[in-house]
Design a protein around this motif. Structure first.
Motif, PDB file in Angstrom:
ATOM      1  N   THR A  21      11.962  12.334   3.518  1.00 50.43           N
ATOM      2  CA  THR A  21      11.749  13.553   2.734  1.00 50.43           C
ATOM      3  C   THR A  21      12.591  14.698   3.288  1.00 50.43           C
ATOM      4  OG1 THR A  21       9.496  12.823   2.264  1.00 50.43           O
ATOM      5  CG2 THR A  21       9.990  15.149   1.864  1.00 50.43           C
ATOM      6  N   GLN A  22      12.636  14.833   4.611  1.00 55.41           N
ATOM      7  CA  GLN A  22      13.467  15.868   5.226  1.00 55.41           C
ATOM      8  C   GLN A  22      14.947  15.614   4.949  1.00 55.41           C
ATOM      9  OE1 GLN A  22      12.066  15.342   9.252  1.00 55.41           O
ATOM     10  NE2 GLN A  22      10.816  17.201   9.166  1.00 55.41           N
ATOM     11  N   VAL A  23      15.348  14.351   5.012  1.00 58.59           N
ATOM     12  CA  VAL A  23      16.745  14.008   4.719  1.00 58.59           C
ATOM     13  C   VAL A  23      17.083  14.391   3.288  1.00 58.59           C
ATOM     14  CG1 VAL A  23      18.403  12.109   4.496  1.00 58.59           C
ATOM     15  CG2 VAL A  23      16.843  12.165   6.448  1.00 58.59           C
ATOM     16  N   ALA A  24      16.170  14.116   2.354  1.00 61.36           N
ATOM     17  CA  ALA A  24      16.398  14.472   0.944  1.00 61.36           C
ATOM     18  C   ALA A  24      16.575  15.971   0.797  1.00 61.36           C
ATOM     19  CB  ALA A  24      15.251  13.963   0.081  1.00 61.36           C
ATOM     20  N   LEU A  66      23.409  20.717  16.984  1.00 64.87           N
ATOM     21  CA  LEU A  66      24.188  20.743  15.744  1.00 64.87           C
ATOM     22  C   LEU A  66      25.548  20.072  15.954  1.00 64.87           C
ATOM     23  CD1 LEU A  66      23.374  24.370  14.524  1.00 64.87           C
ATOM     24  CD2 LEU A  66      22.447  22.231  13.605  1.00 64.87           C
ATOM     25  N   CYS A  67      26.174  20.327  17.098  1.00 62.13           N
ATOM     26  CA  CYS A  67      27.468  19.691  17.394  1.00 62.13           C
ATOM     27  C   CYS A  67      27.308  18.180  17.519  1.00 62.13           C
ATOM     28  CB  CYS A  67      28.065  20.259  18.675  1.00 62.13           C
ATOM     29  SG  CYS A  67      28.829  21.876  18.467  1.00 62.13           S
ATOM     30  N   ASP A  78      16.598  25.201  10.256  1.00 65.68           N
ATOM     31  CA  ASP A  78      17.264  23.911  10.469  1.00 65.68           C
ATOM     32  C   ASP A  78      17.646  23.196   9.175  1.00 65.68           C
ATOM     33  OD1 ASP A  78      17.501  24.015  13.185  1.00 65.68           O
ATOM     34  OD2 ASP A  78      15.762  22.747  13.598  1.00 65.68           O
ATOM     35  N   PRO A  79      16.721  23.011   8.222  1.00 60.76           N
ATOM     36  CA  PRO A  79      17.127  22.295   6.999  1.00 60.76           C
ATOM     37  C   PRO A  79      18.290  22.970   6.270  1.00 60.76           C
ATOM     38  CG  PRO A  79      14.747  22.461   7.106  1.00 60.76           C
ATOM     39  CD  PRO A  79      15.295  23.305   8.219  1.00 60.76           C
ATOM     40  N   VAL A 104      22.691   9.039   9.907  1.00 57.98           N
ATOM     41  CA  VAL A 104      22.659   9.923  11.073  1.00 57.98           C
ATOM     42  C   VAL A 104      21.387  10.765  11.079  1.00 57.98           C
ATOM     43  CG1 VAL A 104      23.762  11.956  12.110  1.00 57.98           C
ATOM     44  CG2 VAL A 104      25.150   9.992  11.450  1.00 57.98           C
ATOM     45  N   LEU A 105      21.062  11.380   9.943  1.00 56.87           N
ATOM     46  CA  LEU A 105      19.876  12.240   9.900  1.00 56.87           C
ATOM     47  C   LEU A 105      18.593  11.454  10.125  1.00 56.87           C
ATOM     48  CD1 LEU A 105      20.883  14.550   6.933  1.00 56.87           C
ATOM     49  CD2 LEU A 105      20.628  15.233   9.319  1.00 56.87           C
TER      50      LEU A 105
END
Length: 164
Positions: free
Chosen positions: A126-129, A16-17, A53-54, A116-117
């Motif tokens: 789709t995950q980024v959205a 995450l960092c 996570d999302p 970045v994602l």
């Protein structure tokens, strides 16, 4: 009370960092961003179903965007630029990385988050959205605009992306 929250933080904090650093380009701000995001996630931890996570990534992206809008983004003097370079890298690779991060730093917070994602965190569009909280079409549009801005950046024209 934590229902796995402490384990989640222990296992995911560094990743995450790293993601927050890629958004902010400053380790101190990245750590503050993750701390704030984890504080918000802890308050809602019992309501999070499945993979957290999302949810946590979305908090990081949204918090970064709100911080970015709230603060002035002018020049900030620094004694030196922090580098996380493998000592085996050549001088050309270091120069290319600096150019790339400088160019990414000129993108809007939303465009930077999408870059970045998708490219550095390996998330699907789709995950980024889902993480960013917008439609798939909006993510594709932001990604296209970000890549266009990077392609026309004069400094990016001279670098070899194979080395980065």
């Amino acid at each position: 009370m934590d229902d796995g929250f402490a384990e989640y933080v222990a296992h995911r904090r560094l990743r995450l960092c790293r993601m927050a650093y890629l958004l902010t380009q400053d380790w101190g701000t990245a750590e503050d961003l993750v701390q704030t995001a984890l504080s918000k996630a802890w308050l809602a931890w019992r309501r999070i179903e499945g993979n957290p996570d999302p949810y946590v990534y979305r908090i990081i992206v949204n918090t970064h965007a709100s911080w970015w809008r709230r603060h002035w983004r002018g020049e900030v003097p620094a004694a030196s630029i922090p580098e996380t370079v493998d000592p085996r890298d050549t001088a050309a690779e270091v120069d290319d990385q600096a150019v790339l991060w400088s160019a990414i730093g000129t993108l809007s917070p939303r465009q930077r988050a999408v870059i970045v994602l998708h490219y550095f965190e390996g998330r699907t569009l789709t995950q980024v959205a889902d993480i960013v909280g917008c439609s798939l079409g909006a993510v594709k549009r932001q990604l296209s605009r970000a890549l266009t801005r990077l392609r026309v950046d004069p400094d990016m024209q001279t670098m070899n992306l194979e080395r980065v």
